[in-house]
Design a protein around this motif. Sequence first.
Motif, PDB file in Angstrom:
ATOM      1  N   TYR A   2      -4.089  -4.128  -7.532  1.00 39.31           N
ATOM      2  CA  TYR A   2      -4.774  -5.024  -6.600  1.00 39.31           C
ATOM      3  C   TYR A   2      -6.205  -5.289  -7.061  1.00 39.31           C
ATOM      4  CZ  TYR A   2      -6.919  -6.719  -2.287  1.00 39.31           C
ATOM      5  OH  TYR A   2      -7.598  -7.463  -1.355  1.00 39.31           O
ATOM      6  N   LEU A   3      -6.632  -6.539  -6.991  1.00 43.11           N
ATOM      7  CA  LEU A   3      -8.005  -6.927  -7.321  1.00 43.11           C
ATOM      8  C   LEU A   3      -8.730  -7.344  -6.046  1.00 43.11           C
ATOM      9  CD1 LEU A   3      -7.478  -9.074 -10.561  1.00 43.11           C
ATOM     10  CD2 LEU A   3      -8.227  -6.687 -10.398  1.00 43.11           C
ATOM     11  N   GLU A   4      -9.915  -6.775  -5.830  1.00 46.36           N
ATOM     12  CA  GLU A   4     -10.719  -7.130  -4.666  1.00 46.36           C
ATOM     13  C   GLU A   4     -11.320  -8.521  -4.843  1.00 46.36           C
ATOM     14  OE1 GLU A   4     -11.225  -5.572  -1.889  1.00 46.36           O
ATOM     15  OE2 GLU A   4     -10.433  -3.555  -2.277  1.00 46.36           O
ATOM     16  N   GLY A   5     -11.469  -9.236  -3.725  1.00 48.56           N
ATOM     17  CA  GLY A   5     -12.109 -10.539  -3.753  1.00 48.56           C
ATOM     18  C   GLY A   5     -11.366 -11.554  -2.910  1.00 48.56           C
ATOM     19  N   HIS A  52       0.859  -1.184   0.000  1.00 46.71           N
ATOM     20  CA  HIS A  52       0.000   0.000   0.000  1.00 46.71           C
ATOM     21  C   HIS A  52       0.894   1.231   0.000  1.00 46.71           C
ATOM     22  CE1 HIS A  52      -3.702   2.230   0.581  1.00 46.71           C
ATOM     23  NE2 HIS A  52      -3.081   2.951   1.503  1.00 46.71           N
ATOM     24  N   THR A 103      -3.202   0.328  -3.766  1.00 46.72           N
ATOM     25  CA  THR A 103      -2.768  -0.991  -3.307  1.00 46.72           C
ATOM     26  C   THR A 103      -2.342  -1.826  -4.510  1.00 46.72           C
ATOM     27  OG1 THR A 103      -4.346  -0.867  -1.479  1.00 46.72           O
ATOM     28  CG2 THR A 103      -3.403  -3.021  -1.959  1.00 46.72           C
ATOM     29  N   ASP A 130     -16.645 -12.149  -5.122  1.00 45.64           N
ATOM     30  CA  ASP A 130     -16.964 -10.886  -4.453  1.00 45.64           C
ATOM     31  C   ASP A 130     -17.706 -11.150  -3.144  1.00 45.64           C
ATOM     32  OD1 ASP A 130     -19.611 -11.470  -5.112  1.00 45.64           O
ATOM     33  OD2 ASP A 130     -19.668 -10.093  -6.814  1.00 45.64           O
ATOM     34  N   SER A 131     -18.197 -10.089  -2.495  1.00 44.46           N
ATOM     35  CA  SER A 131     -18.836 -10.225  -1.187  1.00 44.46           C
ATOM     36  C   SER A 131     -20.140 -11.011  -1.257  1.00 44.46           C
ATOM     37  CB  SER A 131     -19.096  -8.840  -0.584  1.00 44.46           C
ATOM     38  OG  SER A 131     -19.892  -8.051  -1.465  1.00 44.46           O
ATOM     39  N   ASP A 181     -12.724  -9.738 -14.084  1.00 41.57           N
ATOM     40  CA  ASP A 181     -11.421  -9.096 -13.900  1.00 41.57           C
ATOM     41  C   ASP A 181     -10.308 -10.103 -14.164  1.00 41.57           C
ATOM     42  OD1 ASP A 181     -11.963  -6.444 -13.304  1.00 41.57           O
ATOM     43  OD2 ASP A 181     -12.289  -6.858 -11.167  1.00 41.57           O
TER      44      ASP A 181
END
Length: 351
Positions: free
Chosen positions: A118-121, A47, A52, A230-231, A85
């Motif tokens: 950075y990829l969320e998940g 970060h 990030t 994802d969430s 993604d």
Amino acid sequence: MSDFQNKGLSLTEQQLISNVLTLYGITSGWQGKRSEGGMNNSTFMLHTNGATYMMRQYETHNDQAKIAFEHGVLTALRHTDFKLDSPRPVVSVKNHKTYQVVQADAEGRTKIVTLFHYLEGVNPLWEQADQLLQLGRAAGHLSSSLAKLDLKSEPVYPPYYRIDEAYPLCSPSRLMELCASPPETLTACAAQLAQLREELPGLFEALRGMDQLPHQLVHGDVNASNVLADSQGRICAILDFEFATWDLRVMELAVPMSDMLTMDKSEAWMWKAQARLVEGFREKVELTAQELRAIPHLILLRSLDVVMHFISRMMEGTDEPRVAVEQIVKLKQRMDWMRLNERQLRTLLTE
């Protein structure tokens, strides 16, 4: 970002990260931590300046041609209709490259390092068999998109079925020698090796003629560790394209099907999961009858490839023998399962 305190990072790693960030034009302060990654790389979550990144240090694939091809695939994929993604390498402002060759230690050894956005998940957990419909659709969607790519560079890795070219340290003939006379490091699975000595020639023979099946660019390693959810639990990204190569189209389905066979689930759960995988994949890709007939052998080929990969890493001193032993036991389990269930599997594939 309270968990980013550079804990667990050696001084050498901290200096390496600072040097790499400078090559990308990032000179502000940073915080980072080592991430849980695959066995082929070291990865760090960083970060800095409100952004990030994931930094990957290639270990066993420290080859510029391999990484250049991987990054070429990732760049080209972003210009297709692929909706999920995928990793996005950062382009260096210093040399306009997506990877850097850097000195990694005091002995002067070099490593190839890449900075990714950075990829969320999170990696999904397969709790319900119906979840595998998503994975099948994701693999099929990726296959459909990769089929459209026209790359200038040539892939480095051979197709799965040309396994005689893939592992110089553990060729098929060398593997058969190990089955006949296991070294001390593999005595824990000597019984399985003795049985595989009788069974592997039939699998090698079954691979003949695979070159006649439809080919295209494939990811080659779609599984839970290489996808993000994802969430809401929906698959949102596919990661780790470093094994992407020109191979059998149907291999993109055979790989996750193979990985289902040794999960700690009931037989009923597994059969439903396999059905959902196939259903999801075939929504996106129309497979031929010949491809469907090849899947049982390709499921075993995937496991055989993993065995030869980790025996090679054992011989190089990269991994402890127990890793190879675990994979040899899994291969034997899969071959036993296939002997008992191949007819039912073929029925599922043709429904």
